[in-house]
Scaffold this motif. Structure first.
Motif, PDB file in Angstrom:
ATOM      1  N   ARG A 170       0.814  -1.216   0.000  1.00 23.15           N
ATOM      2  CA  ARG A 170       0.000   0.000   0.000  1.00 23.15           C
ATOM      3  C   ARG A 170       0.846   1.264   0.000  1.00 23.15           C
ATOM      4  O   ARG A 170       0.504   2.262  -0.581  1.00 23.15           O
ATOM      5  CB  ARG A 170      -0.895   0.045   1.239  1.00 23.15           C
ATOM      6  N   VAL A 188     -24.257   4.767  -3.836  1.00 23.75           N
ATOM      7  CA  VAL A 188     -25.190   4.262  -4.850  1.00 23.75           C
ATOM      8  C   VAL A 188     -26.590   4.236  -4.231  1.00 23.75           C
ATOM      9  O   VAL A 188     -26.792   3.651  -3.163  1.00 23.75           O
ATOM     10  CB  VAL A 188     -24.733   2.882  -5.397  1.00 23.75           C
ATOM     11  N   MET A 203     -29.751   5.604 -14.262  1.00 25.52           N
ATOM     12  CA  MET A 203     -28.613   5.432 -13.356  1.00 25.52           C
ATOM     13  C   MET A 203     -27.307   5.206 -14.105  1.00 25.52           C
ATOM     14  O   MET A 203     -26.283   5.801 -13.761  1.00 25.52           O
ATOM     15  CB  MET A 203     -28.900   4.242 -12.453  1.00 25.52           C
ATOM     16  N   CYS A 250     -18.349   9.496 -13.709  1.00 24.37           N
ATOM     17  CA  CYS A 250     -16.985   8.944 -13.791  1.00 24.37           C
ATOM     18  C   CYS A 250     -16.170   9.713 -14.820  1.00 24.37           C
ATOM     19  O   CYS A 250     -15.006  10.043 -14.576  1.00 24.37           O
ATOM     20  CB  CYS A 250     -17.027   7.480 -14.200  1.00 24.37           C
ATOM     21  N   ILE A 275     -14.057   7.851  -8.947  1.00 17.76           N
ATOM     22  CA  ILE A 275     -15.242   7.717  -8.101  1.00 17.76           C
ATOM     23  C   ILE A 275     -15.122   6.452  -7.260  1.00 17.76           C
ATOM     24  O   ILE A 275     -14.893   5.368  -7.797  1.00 17.76           O
ATOM     25  CB  ILE A 275     -16.523   7.621  -8.967  1.00 17.76           C
ATOM     26  N   LEU A 276     -15.264   6.605  -5.963  1.00 23.77           N
ATOM     27  CA  LEU A 276     -15.371   5.453  -5.079  1.00 23.77           C
ATOM     28  C   LEU A 276     -16.849   5.288  -4.741  1.00 23.77           C
ATOM     29  O   LEU A 276     -17.493   6.208  -4.241  1.00 23.77           O
ATOM     30  CB  LEU A 276     -14.548   5.657  -3.809  1.00 23.77           C
ATOM     31  N   LEU A 277     -17.363   4.121  -5.072  1.00 25.10           N
ATOM     32  CA  LEU A 277     -18.784   3.863  -4.885  1.00 25.10           C
ATOM     33  C   LEU A 277     -18.980   3.180  -3.533  1.00 25.10           C
ATOM     34  O   LEU A 277     -18.194   2.319  -3.157  1.00 25.10           O
ATOM     35  CB  LEU A 277     -19.234   2.929  -6.007  1.00 25.10           C
ATOM     36  N   THR A 299     -22.143   2.066  -0.282  1.00 26.02           N
ATOM     37  CA  THR A 299     -23.549   1.999   0.114  1.00 26.02           C
ATOM     38  C   THR A 299     -23.681   2.537   1.530  1.00 26.02           C
ATOM     39  O   THR A 299     -22.744   2.432   2.327  1.00 26.02           O
ATOM     40  CB  THR A 299     -24.078   0.547   0.111  1.00 26.02           C
ATOM     41  N   LEU A 323     -10.233   7.622   2.860  1.00 25.51           N
ATOM     42  CA  LEU A 323     -10.486   6.905   1.614  1.00 25.51           C
ATOM     43  C   LEU A 323     -11.003   7.831   0.531  1.00 25.51           C
ATOM     44  O   LEU A 323     -10.757   7.613  -0.644  1.00 25.51           O
ATOM     45  CB  LEU A 323     -11.494   5.764   1.851  1.00 25.51           C
ATOM     46  N   VAL A 364      -7.202  -0.610   2.833  1.00 20.13           N
ATOM     47  CA  VAL A 364      -8.402  -1.044   2.121  1.00 20.13           C
ATOM     48  C   VAL A 364      -8.077  -1.280   0.656  1.00 20.13           C
ATOM     49  O   VAL A 364      -7.475  -0.451  -0.006  1.00 20.13           O
ATOM     50  CB  VAL A 364      -9.516   0.016   2.232  1.00 20.13           C
ATOM     51  N   GLU A 365      -8.482  -2.441   0.188  1.00 21.11           N
ATOM     52  CA  GLU A 365      -8.284  -2.729  -1.225  1.00 21.11           C
ATOM     53  C   GLU A 365      -9.436  -2.156  -2.035  1.00 21.11           C
ATOM     54  O   GLU A 365     -10.582  -2.186  -1.619  1.00 21.11           O
ATOM     55  CB  GLU A 365      -8.230  -4.236  -1.440  1.00 21.11           C
ATOM     56  N   LEU A 366      -9.079  -1.665  -3.195  1.00 17.95           N
ATOM     57  CA  LEU A 366     -10.099  -1.150  -4.091  1.00 17.95           C
ATOM     58  C   LEU A 366     -10.244  -2.091  -5.283  1.00 17.95           C
ATOM     59  O   LEU A 366      -9.253  -2.573  -5.832  1.00 17.95           O
ATOM     60  CB  LEU A 366      -9.726   0.248  -4.573  1.00 17.95           C
ATOM     61  N   MET A 391     -29.111  -2.005 -13.544  1.00 15.02           N
ATOM     62  CA  MET A 391     -27.780  -1.501 -13.213  1.00 15.02           C
ATOM     63  C   MET A 391     -27.667  -1.077 -11.752  1.00 15.02           C
ATOM     64  O   MET A 391     -26.688  -1.407 -11.077  1.00 15.02           O
ATOM     65  CB  MET A 391     -27.470  -0.308 -14.116  1.00 15.02           C
ATOM     66  N   ASP A 392     -28.651  -0.318 -11.256  1.00 17.05           N
ATOM     67  CA  ASP A 392     -28.509   0.148  -9.871  1.00 17.05           C
ATOM     68  C   ASP A 392     -28.593  -1.019  -8.893  1.00 17.05           C
ATOM     69  O   ASP A 392     -27.897  -1.041  -7.884  1.00 17.05           O
ATOM     70  CB  ASP A 392     -29.469   1.291  -9.521  1.00 17.05           C
ATOM     71  N   LEU A 399     -25.092  -2.706  -9.002  1.00 14.52           N
ATOM     72  CA  LEU A 399     -24.051  -1.925  -8.331  1.00 14.52           C
ATOM     73  C   LEU A 399     -24.236  -1.922  -6.825  1.00 14.52           C
ATOM     74  O   LEU A 399     -23.269  -1.966  -6.069  1.00 14.52           O
ATOM     75  CB  LEU A 399     -24.037  -0.490  -8.857  1.00 14.52           C
ATOM     76  N   HIS A 400     -25.484  -1.843  -6.406  1.00 12.50           N
ATOM     77  CA  HIS A 400     -25.748  -1.869  -4.975  1.00 12.50           C
ATOM     78  C   HIS A 400     -25.279  -3.188  -4.381  1.00 12.50           C
ATOM     79  O   HIS A 400     -24.608  -3.221  -3.336  1.00 12.50           O
ATOM     80  CB  HIS A 400     -27.237  -1.647  -4.708  1.00 12.50           C
ATOM     81  N   CYS A 447     -21.320  -3.319  -4.434  1.00 10.26           N
ATOM     82  CA  CYS A 447     -20.722  -2.511  -3.363  1.00 10.26           C
ATOM     83  C   CYS A 447     -20.908  -3.188  -2.020  1.00 10.26           C
ATOM     84  O   CYS A 447     -19.982  -3.240  -1.213  1.00 10.26           O
ATOM     85  CB  CYS A 447     -21.386  -1.130  -3.300  1.00 10.26           C
ATOM     86  N   THR A 448     -22.112  -3.672  -1.779  1.00 12.98           N
ATOM     87  CA  THR A 448     -22.386  -4.310  -0.491  1.00 12.98           C
ATOM     88  C   THR A 448     -21.476  -5.515  -0.276  1.00 12.98           C
ATOM     89  O   THR A 448     -20.889  -5.679   0.795  1.00 12.98           O
ATOM     90  CB  THR A 448     -23.869  -4.744  -0.420  1.00 12.98           C
ATOM     91  N   GLU A 462     -17.963  -4.335   0.389  1.00 11.50           N
ATOM     92  CA  GLU A 462     -17.845  -3.745   1.727  1.00 11.50           C
ATOM     93  C   GLU A 462     -17.868  -4.822   2.812  1.00 11.50           C
ATOM     94  O   GLU A 462     -17.158  -4.713   3.813  1.00 11.50           O
ATOM     95  CB  GLU A 462     -18.960  -2.713   1.943  1.00 11.50           C
ATOM     96  N   HIS A 513     -13.656  -1.767  -1.251  1.00 11.47           N
ATOM     97  CA  HIS A 513     -14.548  -0.802  -1.880  1.00 11.47           C
ATOM     98  C   HIS A 513     -14.434  -0.881  -3.398  1.00 11.47           C
ATOM     99  O   HIS A 513     -13.453  -1.407  -3.937  1.00 11.47           O
ATOM    100  CB  HIS A 513     -14.241   0.621  -1.408  1.00 11.47           C
ATOM    101  N   ILE A 514     -15.436  -0.320  -4.055  1.00 15.05           N
ATOM    102  CA  ILE A 514     -15.483  -0.341  -5.521  1.00 15.05           C
ATOM    103  C   ILE A 514     -15.009   1.002  -6.054  1.00 15.05           C
ATOM    104  O   ILE A 514     -15.534   2.051  -5.668  1.00 15.05           O
ATOM    105  CB  ILE A 514     -16.921  -0.607  -6.010  1.00 15.05           C
ATOM    106  N   LEU A 515     -14.020   0.963  -6.941  1.00 17.71           N
ATOM    107  CA  LEU A 515     -13.621   2.157  -7.672  1.00 17.71           C
ATOM    108  C   LEU A 515     -14.232   2.039  -9.064  1.00 17.71           C
ATOM    109  O   LEU A 515     -14.000   1.066  -9.777  1.00 17.71           O
ATOM    110  CB  LEU A 515     -12.099   2.258  -7.751  1.00 17.71           C
ATOM    111  N   LEU A 516     -15.031   3.029  -9.392  1.00 17.14           N
ATOM    112  CA  LEU A 516     -15.751   3.003 -10.673  1.00 17.14           C
ATOM    113  C   LEU A 516     -14.933   3.770 -11.705  1.00 17.14           C
ATOM    114  O   LEU A 516     -14.365   4.816 -11.395  1.00 17.14           O
ATOM    115  CB  LEU A 516     -17.088   3.694 -10.454  1.00 17.14           C
TER     116      LEU A 516
END
Lengths: 337, 337
Positions: free
Chosen positions: A52, A66, A78, A86, A96-98, A100, A119, B59-61, B78-79, B82-83, B86-87, B90, B95-98
């Motif tokens: 890291r 989201v 969406m 993005c 963008i870090l997404l 919830t 973050l 934290v890994e992305l 799509m939403d 993505l939800h 991300c969940t 997490e 985390h998700i980098l878009l």
């Protein structure tokens, strides 16, 4: 496998120099770069993903939660919004870090945690609510943020925002319908509790008044849910009570689809007998026949303005409240042929 | 404003200790934490957002490229995806980098850059193509990745994937229709060039054969575009040529909506005269009336499996090819009342 340290020792440079060779080669003198590259190859070194501390880039990450919607509700644009967001972030060198988070105060620990762990460097908010707890906390922590969408039912906006002028969009729809000869224009709306609905309704009312068209209470019909079924039912009631209605401005594409279905059921032709317009220019607008005239939110511009506000230090005279004009996309449901 | 160094000097600790006090207080002895906290308060120190080196979390992305679609095409779930993604990320502490990238080789520099700058630790791919350039490169670079969706028209899958058994879903729809008494079940499909379409079609064909139902070529109709209009037109042709058709399995919710529209136009009742099923259980399925029976992709499970494959070191005997069963959601369009 060789370690970074071994490569550094082999090339007789510091660990940071090896890191630079991998991540910012332009920072090194050509002969140094060549020496390090040779050592990397000789030792068959592969960068350790888990190192890291080697994350050399200073790329800022922007957090976006989201949205989650109740069952059956859709956010049909969406993917368009996220693509635009993005792209705008990347154009400014950010990503963008997404994530919830629950709506309301329950979601605050998520924001606190993302901030505490460094973050993200700022937030784009959506689904803002009256007395949204996020704004106060973000201001207090001096974390940059901007909202997509205004907060309704507050006297002043609690923070910077970018929004689309829904009232202006609906007024544009009314003017278009008037220009094409419509004289009794109804409005399909959502319940009164929705600030968004009241805003769009006000645009319909203002434009009708301006043009000398009727704005009888009976012409503004409320649907309890955003479904095709409710849109069809409301249209049926509307046309039963008032057969003179020659145009319907719907507050959403879904309700507009309901209006189209009811017209078909009655043997009426949308765009000819009764004109119909929707809102959002979702993918639905072009999959129906006749295709639906709709009000398009300028996603690219919205995203660009959001990132602009978020990443520009506050400057006197530069507003951080930006209301963008949507675009009326005219199709067969209001202008056949 | 005080700097981190000033706080460290005031508290007589190292800069790292101040950073720990802010980000990982459990690592400090209580008396040290108390001393640092006091200095922070006294000097009114606010963490400097730009101090990248302070990003203490490991934290890994996970990178995910937001898909882009040709005009008019929609990713209606799509939403939801993505939800779920991300969940799942997490839950595993990631985390998700878009990001955005062009499809094909033109997009490769984006992947290379994200990797070179250590911005992401792995990728979730979607919109995979035949001979997708990403797989080979990712393997070569030893970057963890997993695809949502198989790559069609290749003899072996080029990497780990999670996908939904579209053939199995369509077969389940056929079996449900057979159970409710349907005996002549048509299939609304996309063009032959789509591997996804061929897969789903094969499920319809297999289930019909298994049940002794007809699979005449005329019962499998291809629509050139995924629009309501095309679905309605294909349904019209189908029923004109073969009035005995009593059920239609559509390859998408959009085409199914077209079938519903054509039935209504003919004065037929969906679910009673002709049963209709869709695919994706998009928000559209519940906004029509009768509501649409549809095949739901298990988004939460898809996301969990994607993250699981991505974050688990390869283990002999544990497959990295996971085909999940979709769920048939039965509604009025196939089972009235």
């Amino acid at each position: 496998m060789a370690t970074l340290k071994q490569v550094a020792a082999h090339a007789e440079v510091s660990v940071q120099t090896v890191s630079n060779a991998l991540n910012a080669p332009h920072r090194l003198r050509p002969d140094t770069l060549q020496r390090v590259t040779k050592s990397i190859e000789l030792l068959n070194y592969r960068p350790n993903r888990n190192a890291r501390s080697l994350r050399t880039s200073a790329v800022e990450l922007i957090g976006y939660c989201v949205p989650s919607w109740p069952d059956g509700q859709a956010h049909l644009v969406m993917d368009q919004f996220l693509h635009a967001l993005c792209t705008a972030a990347e154009t400014s060198g950010r990503h963008i870090l997404l994530f919830t988070a629950p709506v309301g105060v329950e979601g605050m620990p998520v924001y606190e945690d993302l901030h505490a762990r460094r973050l993200v460097d700022g937030f784009v908010l959506s689904q803002t609510e009256t007395h949204d707890p996020r704004h106060g906390w973000l201001k207090e922590q001096q974390i940059p943020f901007v909202s997509f969408g205004r907060v309704w039912k507050e006297t002043t906006q609690p923070g910077p925002y970018v929004d689309v002028d829904g009232a202006g969009g609906c007024a544009a729809a009314v003017r278009h319908l008037h220009e094409t000869g419509r004289r009794r224009i109804a409005f399909l709306s959502w319940p009164k509790t929705s600030g968004l609905a009241e805003d769009r309704l006000s645009g319909w009312r203002a434009a009708c008044r301006e043009l000398g068209l009727p704005t009888d209470a009976s012409l503004a019909v409320r649907c309890l849910e955003d479904t095709i079924d409710q849109g069809a039912r409301a249209t049926a009631e509307l046309l039963d009570a008032d057969p003179g209605v020659d145009a319907i401005v719907a507050i959403s594409d879904i309700l507009a689809l309901g209006a189209l279905r009811e017209l078909t059921r009655r043997g009426l032709t949308a765009g000819v007998d009764v004109a119909v317009t929707g809102f959002d220019d979702s993918p639905l607008a072009s999959v129906v026949s006749p295709a639906l005239t709709s009000i398009r939110q300028p996603m690219d511009q919205i995203a660009t303005e959001l990132i602009d506000i978020l990443t520009t230090p506050a400057t006197p005279g530069v507003s951080t409240e930006r209301l963008l004009q949507p675009e009326l996309v005219i199709r067969g449901s209001s202008a056949p042929g």
